[in-house]
Design a protein around this motif. Structure first.
Motif, PDB file in Angstrom:
ATOM      1  N   ASN A  39       9.771   9.637  -2.155  1.00  0.00           N
ATOM      2  CA  ASN A  39       8.709   9.845  -3.119  1.00  0.00           C
ATOM      3  C   ASN A  39       8.767   8.723  -4.143  1.00  0.00           C
ATOM      4  N   LEU A  40       7.670   7.950  -4.173  1.00  0.00           N
ATOM      5  CA  LEU A  40       7.622   6.806  -5.096  1.00  0.00           C
ATOM      6  C   LEU A  40       6.992   7.259  -6.404  1.00  0.00           C
ATOM      7  N   PRO A  41       7.701   7.206  -7.517  1.00  0.00           N
ATOM      8  CA  PRO A  41       7.088   7.569  -8.790  1.00  0.00           C
ATOM      9  C   PRO A  41       5.946   6.606  -9.132  1.00  0.00           C
ATOM     10  N   PRO A  42       5.033   7.025 -10.019  1.00  0.00           N
ATOM     11  CA  PRO A  42       4.002   6.087 -10.464  1.00  0.00           C
ATOM     12  C   PRO A  42       4.666   4.855 -11.076  1.00  0.00           C
ATOM     13  N   ILE A  91       3.832   8.971  -4.952  1.00  0.00           N
ATOM     14  CA  ILE A  91       3.283   8.846  -3.595  1.00  0.00           C
ATOM     15  C   ILE A  91       4.354   9.191  -2.567  1.00  0.00           C
ATOM     16  N   ASP A  92       4.031  10.192  -1.747  1.00  0.00           N
ATOM     17  CA  ASP A  92       4.909  10.500  -0.614  1.00  0.00           C
ATOM     18  C   ASP A  92       4.758   9.396   0.420  1.00  0.00           C
ATOM     19  N   THR A  93       5.891   8.863   0.828  1.00  0.00           N
ATOM     20  CA  THR A  93       5.864   7.690   1.712  1.00  0.00           C
ATOM     21  C   THR A  93       6.852   7.885   2.850  1.00  0.00           C
ATOM     22  N   GLU A  94       6.459   7.410   4.010  1.00  0.00           N
ATOM     23  CA  GLU A  94       7.403   7.380   5.125  1.00  0.00           C
ATOM     24  C   GLU A  94       7.626   5.942   5.550  1.00  0.00           C
ATOM     25  N   VAL A  95       8.888   5.601   5.755  1.00  0.00           N
ATOM     26  CA  VAL A  95       9.227   4.277   6.270  1.00  0.00           C
ATOM     27  C   VAL A  95       9.738   4.472   7.688  1.00  0.00           C
ATOM     28  N   ILE A  96       8.976   3.953   8.649  1.00  0.00           N
ATOM     29  CA  ILE A  96       9.367   4.084  10.055  1.00  0.00           C
ATOM     30  C   ILE A  96      10.008   2.772  10.489  1.00  0.00           C
ATOM     31  N   LEU A  97      11.243   2.865  10.974  1.00  0.00           N
ATOM     32  CA  LEU A  97      11.964   1.650  11.372  1.00  0.00           C
ATOM     33  C   LEU A  97      11.887   1.532  12.888  1.00  0.00           C
ATOM     34  N   ASN A  98      10.863   0.856  13.356  1.00  0.00           N
ATOM     35  CA  ASN A  98      10.650   0.725  14.802  1.00  0.00           C
ATOM     36  C   ASN A  98      11.797  -0.027  15.456  1.00  0.00           C
ATOM     37  N   SER A 133       6.385  -6.033   8.422  1.00  0.00           N
ATOM     38  CA  SER A 133       6.073  -4.656   8.018  1.00  0.00           C
ATOM     39  C   SER A 133       4.571  -4.514   7.817  1.00  0.00           C
ATOM     40  N   THR A 134       4.097  -3.312   8.069  1.00  0.00           N
ATOM     41  CA  THR A 134       2.694  -3.019   7.773  1.00  0.00           C
ATOM     42  C   THR A 134       2.671  -1.753   6.925  1.00  0.00           C
ATOM     43  N   VAL A 135       1.636  -1.629   6.127  1.00  0.00           N
ATOM     44  CA  VAL A 135       1.527  -0.443   5.279  1.00  0.00           C
ATOM     45  C   VAL A 135       0.132   0.141   5.406  1.00  0.00           C
ATOM     46  N   SER A 136       0.098   1.423   5.562  1.00  0.00           N
ATOM     47  CA  SER A 136      -1.171   2.123   5.579  1.00  0.00           C
ATOM     48  C   SER A 136      -1.165   3.056   4.372  1.00  0.00           C
ATOM     49  N   THR A 137      -2.041   2.817   3.445  1.00  0.00           N
ATOM     50  CA  THR A 137      -1.947   3.518   2.164  1.00  0.00           C
ATOM     51  C   THR A 137      -3.329   3.761   1.578  1.00  0.00           C
ATOM     52  N   ASN A 138      -3.382   4.600   0.554  1.00  0.00           N
ATOM     53  CA  ASN A 138      -4.642   4.819  -0.159  1.00  0.00           C
ATOM     54  C   ASN A 138      -4.893   3.695  -1.146  1.00  0.00           C
ATOM     55  N   ASP A 139      -6.074   3.706  -1.713  1.00  0.00           N
ATOM     56  CA  ASP A 139      -6.406   2.727  -2.738  1.00  0.00           C
ATOM     57  C   ASP A 139      -6.190   3.310  -4.133  1.00  0.00           C
ATOM     58  N   TYR A 140      -5.798   2.436  -5.025  1.00  0.00           N
ATOM     59  CA  TYR A 140      -5.835   2.754  -6.456  1.00  0.00           C
ATOM     60  C   TYR A 140      -7.140   2.153  -6.952  1.00  0.00           C
ATOM     61  N   THR A 181       2.207  13.240  10.298  1.00  0.00           N
ATOM     62  CA  THR A 181       2.936  12.823   9.108  1.00  0.00           C
ATOM     63  C   THR A 181       2.087  13.112   7.867  1.00  0.00           C
ATOM     64  N   PRO A 182       2.494  14.097   7.087  1.00  0.00           N
ATOM     65  CA  PRO A 182       1.691  14.458   5.932  1.00  0.00           C
ATOM     66  C   PRO A 182       1.755  13.432   4.799  1.00  0.00           C
ATOM     67  N   ALA A 183       2.658  12.433   4.906  1.00  0.00           N
ATOM     68  CA  ALA A 183       2.782  11.459   3.831  1.00  0.00           C
ATOM     69  C   ALA A 183       1.454  10.743   3.615  1.00  0.00           C
ATOM     70  N   THR A 184       1.183  10.346   2.368  1.00  0.00           N
ATOM     71  CA  THR A 184      -0.058   9.622   2.104  1.00  0.00           C
ATOM     72  C   THR A 184       0.091   8.156   2.480  1.00  0.00           C
ATOM     73  N   THR A 185       1.324   7.689   2.569  1.00  0.00           N
ATOM     74  CA  THR A 185       1.542   6.270   2.864  1.00  0.00           C
ATOM     75  C   THR A 185       2.557   6.141   3.989  1.00  0.00           C
ATOM     76  N   VAL A 186       2.233   5.302   4.950  1.00  0.00           N
ATOM     77  CA  VAL A 186       3.173   5.070   6.063  1.00  0.00           C
ATOM     78  C   VAL A 186       3.455   3.572   6.155  1.00  0.00           C
ATOM     79  N   ILE A 187       4.743   3.251   6.086  1.00  0.00           N
ATOM     80  CA  ILE A 187       5.182   1.862   6.216  1.00  0.00           C
ATOM     81  C   ILE A 187       5.896   1.746   7.554  1.00  0.00           C
ATOM     82  N   THR A 188       5.484   0.758   8.331  1.00  0.00           N
ATOM     83  CA  THR A 188       6.158   0.557   9.617  1.00  0.00           C
ATOM     84  C   THR A 188       6.860  -0.790   9.584  1.00  0.00           C
ATOM     85  N   VAL A 189       8.163  -0.765   9.860  1.00  0.00           N
ATOM     86  CA  VAL A 189       8.977  -1.989   9.828  1.00  0.00           C
ATOM     87  C   VAL A 189       9.463  -2.260  11.252  1.00  0.00           C
TER      88      VAL A 189
END
Ligand code: AHR
Length: 519
Positions: free
Chosen positions: A507-510, A451-458, A409-416, A22-30
């Motif tokens: 894609n989440l805008p700033p 931020i490119d984000t993926e939301v995975i709905l388990n 939900s959990t989120v794996s993301t970069n830091d600001y 998954t090339p997204a920088t952020t992955v959210i798993t629900v």
């Protein structure tokens, strides 16, 4: 460790993703197939203190003001709050509550005594807005009243009498007064706070002393005519963990429905110089976000303390004062706490509500300070003019979470990052409503990048229809002014696509808050 807490901790400590698939920088798993506890709608509560222009010249206006009114209640405000399904309104304070004598605010307005609001500006109030007017306001708003009772300068008899006046069905001197004042039927108020900030403006008590006083006062908060009083004890300020420990140790648990917590976001970290509400640089933007996210650390720590004393989680944590507190707008009364409300405030509101949703196993009520013309307001007024703040639009967007079931939900993301400090750039909460629709609310606090984000709905076999809403603006200092009331509002969000059976990429805008509705 409870999994929900784990989710919360992950949110705080989220780190960069290294996932080749998954090339997204952020992955959210629900966990879409595992609905958990109900997110009480009372988490979305508000606060109306006799402070500055919140009540007088806010909700309650001069008869000559040229706006639609019911009596002296301003209806454009009422209609705006009805549109966000306001669940409860806390009144009359705040610090004001511990000097408020309820008998001063009933009966013929012409004979009500003028009193001094010593906490807020030292102004004289005519008490034309009192108990019956507050109850009328709640009726118009279709929300539950949450009364904050005076423990600082009133007796336990005053508390008992007030509840008799409000809730007793039969005949008595006090219910006779209520009838004379236009309300034959009992009001049936259930939420009562006993003492406000008793560690500070409400009496400067020690927790041991407060716990004893609470035991006494609560005994007179009677359940008249079948109306059960949900008694809320005064809890700690910010990190005063000892106050919580002592109260939970010294107060028998059956005596309280909940215990409060107050925590304000100060962008500079300095109560003496809190910073402007509209003119600030990235340091104060970052400080505001970082200090707001500290709510998660507080809830994690208070949940652990409460679990020690109340493992079956009967006692509610009631965060009945929260929000960003800045310096007042220049040339306004410093005692009135009037501030503007920017895109930063919208991100703070959304991030805090995400935290509350994720901790809804313990947080069952909360009140943003304050509804109109004070601190982090929903509505600002200037004579006949009114505007809805960015924070208002977040509460509107988040209505979908009221009484819905939390989806972990959990989120794996970069830091600001700014200097040596960092916060996770994305935070999230998710829920499923009674119609089976899922809502995922995602915040990007990074002002510099989308931020490119993926939301995975388990657990979801196949995603159906998706729609989205967004609140965003180019700068964190942007705000709605009386000349440009629509600069920040909710718009449709379409920048997403389905990926496989159970993933949505977007894609989440700033500086944005997005809520996806997924069927
Ligand atoms: O919301 C303003 C004030 O902040 C409240 O009156 C008090 O409870 C808190 O200190």
């Amino acid at each position: 460790m409870d999994k929900t807490i784990l989710a919360g901790l992950l949110l705080l400590t989220g780190s960069a993703v290294a996932n080749a698939a998954t090339p997204a920088t952020t992955v959210i798993t629900v966990q879409a197939d595992q609905p958990r506890q109900t997110i009480s709608r009372h988490i979305y509560g508000h606060f109306a203190e006799h402070l500055g222009r919140c009540i007088y010249d806010g909700f309650w206006v001069d008869s000559n003001l040229n706006v639609e009114k019911d009596g002296r209640i301003r209806m454009d405000i009422v209609n705006a709050l009805r549109n966000i399904d306001i669940p409860n309104l806390r009144w009359p304070g705040g610090c004001y509550a511990d000097e408020y004598q309820w008998r001063d605010g009933i009966g013929d307005p012409a004979t009500r005594p003028a009193t001094v609001n010593s906490n807020w500006g030292g102004i004289t109030e005519d008490n034309s807005f009192g108990t019956d007017e507050f109850m009328k306001l709640c009726d118009l708003l279709d929300c539950e009243p949450y009364i904050s009772a005076n423990m600082g300068t009133a007796t336990s008899k005053d508390l008992r009498d007030w509840i008799e006046y409000l809730n007793y069905k039969g005949d008595s001197y006090l219910t006779g007064l209520r009838k004379e004042n236009g309300h034959p039927e009992p009001y049936g108020v259930s939420f009562f706070g006993i003492g406000n900030e008793s560690w500070g403006c409400g009496g400067h008590m020690t927790p041991e002393h407060y716990a004893d006083e609470f035991r006494k006062y609560q005994g007179y908060a009677r359940d008249y005519s079948g109306f059960k009083i949900n008694k809320i004890a005064c809890g700690p300020n910010a990190t005063d963990y000892n106050w919580m420990e002592v109260c939970l140790k010294n107060i028998p648990h059956y005596m309280m429905w909940g215990i409060s917590l107050h925590y304000y976001t100060i962008a500079t970290g300095d109560w003496g110089k809190k910073g402007s509400s509209t003119q600030f640089g990235e340091d104060e933007y970052f400080g505001g976000i970082k200090n707001a996210l500290f709510m998660e650390t507080l809830l994690n720590n208070y949940s652990a303390i409460m679990d020690k004393y109340d493992p079956s989680r009967k006692i509610a944590l009631v965060v009945d004062e929260w929000g960003i507190w800045t310096d007042v707008i220049p040339e306004t009364n410093p005692g009135f706490l009037y501030q503007q409300n920017t895109m930063r405030d919208a991100l703070i509101a959304a991030s805090t509500l995400n935290i509350f949703n994720n901790y809804s196993f313990r947080v069952r009520m909360a009140n943003l300070a304050q509804a109109i013309n004070v601190l982090q307001s929903l509505v600002l007024t200037d004579k006949e003019r009114m505007l809805l703040t960015p924070t208002y639009h977040i509460f509107k967007m988040y209505k979908v979470h009221h009484d819905a079931s939390l989806l972990q939900s959990t989120v794996s993301t970069n830091d600001y990052k700014l200097g040596n400090e960092s916060v996770p750039e994305v935070n999230v909460s998710a829920s499923k409503d009674s119609n089976g629709k899922m809502h995922v609310s995602i915040v990007n606090v990074n002002p510099h990048k989308s931020i490119d984000t993926e939301v995975i709905l388990n657990g979801l076999a196949a995603i159906g229809d998706i729609s989205g809403e967004i609140v965003t603006s180019a700068a964190y200092t942007d705000y709605n002014s009386f000349d440009d009331t629509g600069k920040i509002t909710i718009t449709e969000f379409n920048d997403f696509k389905k990926k496989g059976n159970n993933t949505v990429s977007l894609n989440l805008p700033p500086l944005s808050v997005v809520t996806l509705e997924i069927q």
